[in-house]
Design a protein around this motif. Structure first.
Motif, PDB file in Angstrom:
ATOM      1  N   UNK A   3      14.046 -34.332 -24.150  1.00 17.13           N
ATOM      2  CA  UNK A   3      15.268 -34.983 -24.616  1.00 17.13           C
ATOM      3  C   UNK A   3      15.593 -34.447 -26.006  1.00 17.13           C
ATOM      4  N   UNK A   4      16.874 -34.296 -26.294  1.00 14.96           N
ATOM      5  CA  UNK A   4      17.306 -33.889 -27.620  1.00 14.96           C
ATOM      6  C   UNK A   4      18.172 -35.015 -28.182  1.00 14.96           C
ATOM      7  N   UNK A   5      17.908 -35.387 -29.433  1.00 16.94           N
ATOM      8  CA  UNK A   5      18.626 -36.467 -30.089  1.00 16.94           C
ATOM      9  C   UNK A   5      19.828 -35.890 -30.828  1.00 16.94           C
ATOM     10  N   UNK A  26      16.654 -45.445 -29.285  1.00 13.95           N
ATOM     11  CA  UNK A  26      18.031 -44.986 -29.117  1.00 13.95           C
ATOM     12  C   UNK A  26      18.380 -44.921 -27.631  1.00 13.95           C
ATOM     13  N   UNK A  27      19.663 -45.139 -27.281  1.00 13.27           N
ATOM     14  CA  UNK A  27      20.051 -45.081 -25.864  1.00 13.27           C
ATOM     15  C   UNK A  27      19.948 -43.666 -25.310  1.00 13.27           C
ATOM     16  N   UNK A  28      19.928 -43.573 -23.972  1.00 15.86           N
ATOM     17  CA  UNK A  28      19.780 -42.295 -23.277  1.00 15.86           C
ATOM     18  C   UNK A  28      21.014 -42.066 -22.408  1.00 15.86           C
ATOM     19  N   UNK A  29      21.499 -40.847 -22.385  1.00 14.19           N
ATOM     20  CA  UNK A  29      22.653 -40.499 -21.559  1.00 14.19           C
ATOM     21  C   UNK A  29      22.237 -40.451 -20.095  1.00 14.19           C
ATOM     22  N   UNK A  30      23.064 -41.005 -19.246  1.00 14.30           N
ATOM     23  CA  UNK A  30      22.798 -40.994 -17.807  1.00 14.30           C
ATOM     24  C   UNK A  30      23.146 -39.623 -17.229  1.00 14.30           C
ATOM     25  N   UNK A  79      20.043 -40.002 -27.021  1.00 10.75           N
ATOM     26  CA  UNK A  79      19.169 -38.971 -26.448  1.00 10.75           C
ATOM     27  C   UNK A  79      19.869 -38.318 -25.260  1.00 10.75           C
ATOM     28  N   UNK A  80      19.796 -36.983 -25.212  1.00  8.76           N
ATOM     29  CA  UNK A  80      20.409 -36.220 -24.129  1.00  8.76           C
ATOM     30  C   UNK A  80      19.296 -35.511 -23.348  1.00  8.76           C
ATOM     31  N   UNK A  81      19.018 -35.921 -22.112  1.00  6.38           N
ATOM     32  CA  UNK A  81      17.941 -35.273 -21.341  1.00  6.38           C
ATOM     33  C   UNK A  81      18.316 -33.837 -20.944  1.00  6.38           C
ATOM     34  N   UNK A  82      17.310 -33.002 -20.781  1.00  6.16           N
ATOM     35  CA  UNK A  82      17.533 -31.621 -20.347  1.00  6.16           C
ATOM     36  C   UNK A  82      16.372 -31.156 -19.478  1.00  6.16           C
ATOM     37  N   UNK A  83      16.642 -30.149 -18.657  1.00  5.37           N
ATOM     38  CA  UNK A  83      15.589 -29.403 -17.973  1.00  5.37           C
ATOM     39  C   UNK A  83      15.353 -28.069 -18.660  1.00  5.37           C
TER      40      UNK A  83
END
Length: 632
Positions: free
Chosen positions: A192-194, A99-103, A204-208
């Motif tokens: 990452x949360x899908x 799945x693509x990843x958010x920049x 996918x949405x990356x997070x810290x």
């Protein structure tokens, strides 16, 4: 005279008097001359009076505008000059697990992803400092619901939009972005949360740091046929209930509907005797007694039957027992039947089957024809929270995510994932497991017993270390003599064990209430602000006194565990209200004053000036014109 007659004919006595005044004024002006006419147009001192009034109006308007600006500058759109956050974009040629990843642009700030738009999530957003994090909110609903007033919305006491606040309004305050989607998976290692939005695909949405506040779903308790039941968790649920109620009454008025079918259609069953179920029954009774009586005949109203089915021995069991007894008396006065010690077995489109257990253990099965069922019984894990718990061996609770005293999810080593609200439960310390170190820290080195003074010091230290047990520890100090069974003025190890067992029994899971989620959100928001200050402080010189002071305060906030302060639990009972403030302090009222006291509390807890204004208008409209009977 002809003119006077015409004016009098049209306007009566008032017209004649006006004409006589005009004639007298004209004669005075002709007799005194034009100079007098000019002077009488503005008597002496009128200029100053006019100037003072104009100045007062101008100053008052300016003060009102200034007050409106400072009070509502974050809410009133005419004062809003802040640009919204940029739209999210996909990273070029980057995928994760197909799945693509958010920049995520490099801003130097940590990425904070908040899942949900309920009480916990919104309280975090309202507490966060602007610019402390790059915030992204993910929720399938682009609004926050003031859930305590949902029962009122089901019968038209308040309108649907009066209990809603757009999540974009709240997110904009912290400069965050909003994504209308549902979290379906999480990669704890890649952080990452899908998320998924209907047919728009997954990303996918990356997070810290990740905050999970997705709420909970209703528990079934093994009953079948729940697809025939309504739930009351969303605004769509409230709208569906409102349509169903009015559809039943309109169907009853058809001449082709038999009497037995009419009685079935007007039998309303509430499964669950908690605050939501009881308040819905109370609002439904108010609707029947105050509004429908004006538009439906007595023969129809006599067929209405409202039933509450409760599995415990009294309703409102999370409140003091005297409130449960008071509520049952109030409902009995209003002909609302309360069935206790009952379990629902199955629901069909026309009936409800349940069992009751007598004091001698005898179980009896009953079948009740029904035209409406509300299911409001407990909470369970949602699919996302179930998935998260399944991946963490430390998660042993089957109804909620277990978090520590800082709301960090157990089992995640770096502490980057938090959970709050109905989907989480705070793990309380088991003091008995630490009896050795606690007993040794309480008494002096040359004795094996704890004196009264030493025990008082021990309570103060331990209450600071375990805030969730503070009130119960303090009650031990007041009951020192009760636990001192040999009456020698000291506590030995056996008596100390009895004390800790008493505290551990009193420590129960926090209830699934809006105020619990709200306090958790405020706590977590302050903790995240402190973490941002500490992270920024490492890049600054500690020689600056103001920076050093801010760092000390941030360290203190970050190290303080969560402590819940019970502010009272309210329940509306139909022109009556009750409140439980804890430790045996209760309030019960059976009059309009109690009703409006209940309303004033919820009015003060609104999250925006807009919803306060809309609620005030709704309640005034309901008082003057009644509730709307339209089915739409």
């Amino acid at each position: 005279m002809l003119g006077a007659a015409r004016i009098g004919g049209r306007r009566g006595v008032f017209g004649r008097r006006q004409l006589e005044r005009c004639q007298r004024f004209g004669r005075q002006q002709l007799s005194t001359g034009s100079s007098t006419l000019a002077s009488s147009a503005m008597p002496k001192g009128s200029y100053w009076r006019f100037a003072r009034r104009l100045g007062a109006w101008t100053a008052g308007s300016a003060a009102l505008a200034t007050a409106a600006y400072f009070v509502g500058r974050d809410e009133i759109e005419v004062f809003d000059q802040v640009e919204p956050a940029e739209e999210l974009r996909l990273a070029a040629d980057k995928t994760h697990r197909g799945y693509p990843v958010v920049e995520t642009p490099a801003t130097g700030r940590e990425r904070l992803v908040v899942l949900g738009s309920g009480w916990g999530a919104v309280s975090v957003l309202k507490t966060l400092d602007r610019g402390a994090y790059d915030v992204t909110v993910v929720s399938p609903d682009n609004y926050f619901i003031f859930t305590p007033l949902l029962p009122s919305a089901t019968v038209g006491t308040v309108e649907f939009r009066s209990v809603l606040e757009g999540i974009r309004r709240i997110t904009k305050r912290v400069g965050g972005a909003y994504v209308e989607a549902t979290a379906v998976d999480v990669d704890l290692e890649a952080k990452c949360v899908l998320v998924e939005h209907g047919g728009a695909g997954r990303v996918w949405l990356p997070y810290d740091r990740l905050v999970v506040g997705v709420g909970a779903q209703s528990i079934t308790h093994g009953a079948t046929g729940l697809e025939y039941c309504h739930k009351l968790k969303t605004i769509l649920d409230a709208r569906s209930i409102r349509q169903h109620i009015m559809a039943n009454f309109e169907r009853v008025m058809l001449p082709t509907t038999p009497d037995a079918e009419k009685r079935r259609l007007l039998t309303f069953v509430v499964c669950g005797g908690g605050p939501t179920g009881c308040e819905f029954a109370a609002e439904l009774h108010d609707f029947l007694a105050e509004d429908l009586r004006h538009y439906f005949p007595q023969s129809v109203r006599d067929m209405v039957h409202v039933v509450i089915i409760q599995s415990r021995d009294h309703i409102l069991n999370m409140m003091d027992s005297v409130i449960g007894e008071f509520a049952e008396r109030e409902f009995a006065r209003r002909s609302i039947d309360v069935v206790t010690n009952a379990r629902v077995q199955a629901v069909t489109d026309t009936t409800l089957r349940y069992t009751t257990r007598a004091a001698d253990g005898t179980v009896t099965e009953h079948e009740l024809p029904q035209g409406f069922v509300l299911w409001s019984t407990g909470v369970a894990l949602t699919p996302f929270t179930q998935l998260l718990c399944d991946r963490l061996p430390a998660q042993q609770n089957h109804r909620a995510i277990t978090v520590d005293a800082h709301l960090r999810v157990k089992g995640i080593a770096d502490g980057s994932v938090y959970a709050l609200g109905d989907c989480a439960t705070v793990e309380f310390p088991q003091l008995l497991e630490h009896i050795g170190e606690l007993f040794d820290s309480a008494h002096s080195t040359d004795t094996t017993e704890i004196s009264r003074a030493e025990f008082s010091a021990f309570v103060r230290r331990t209450a600071a270390q375990y805030p969730s047990a503070a009130s119960h520890l303090q009650s031990l100090e007041h009951n020192f003599d009760h636990f001192d069974t040999n009456a020698n003025g000291t506590i030995d190890r056996g008596e100390f064990r009895n004390m800790l067992e008493f505290v551990d029994r009193k420590l129960t899971a926090l209830p699934a209430l809006a105020q619990v989620a709200s306090q958790e959100g405020v706590f977590l928001g302050n903790a995240l602000n402190a973490e941002a200050v500490l992270r920024a402080g490492t890049r600054q010189s500690d020689d600056d006194a103001s920076v050093a002071r801010r760092l000390r305060m941030a360290r203190a906030v970050a190290s303080t565990p969560f402590s819940y302060h019970h502010r009272g639990t309210l329940a509306y009972l139909g022109r009556a209200a009750a409140a439980d403030f804890g430790e045996g302090t209760t309030y019960k009222g059976s009059n309009l004053a109690a009703k409006y006291l209940w309303r004033s509390v919820y009015w003060s807890q609104q999250v925006s000036l807009r919803t306060r204004f809309l609620l005030s208008m709704d309640w005034c409209k309901e008082l003057l014109f009644g509730r709307d009977l339209s089915k739409f």
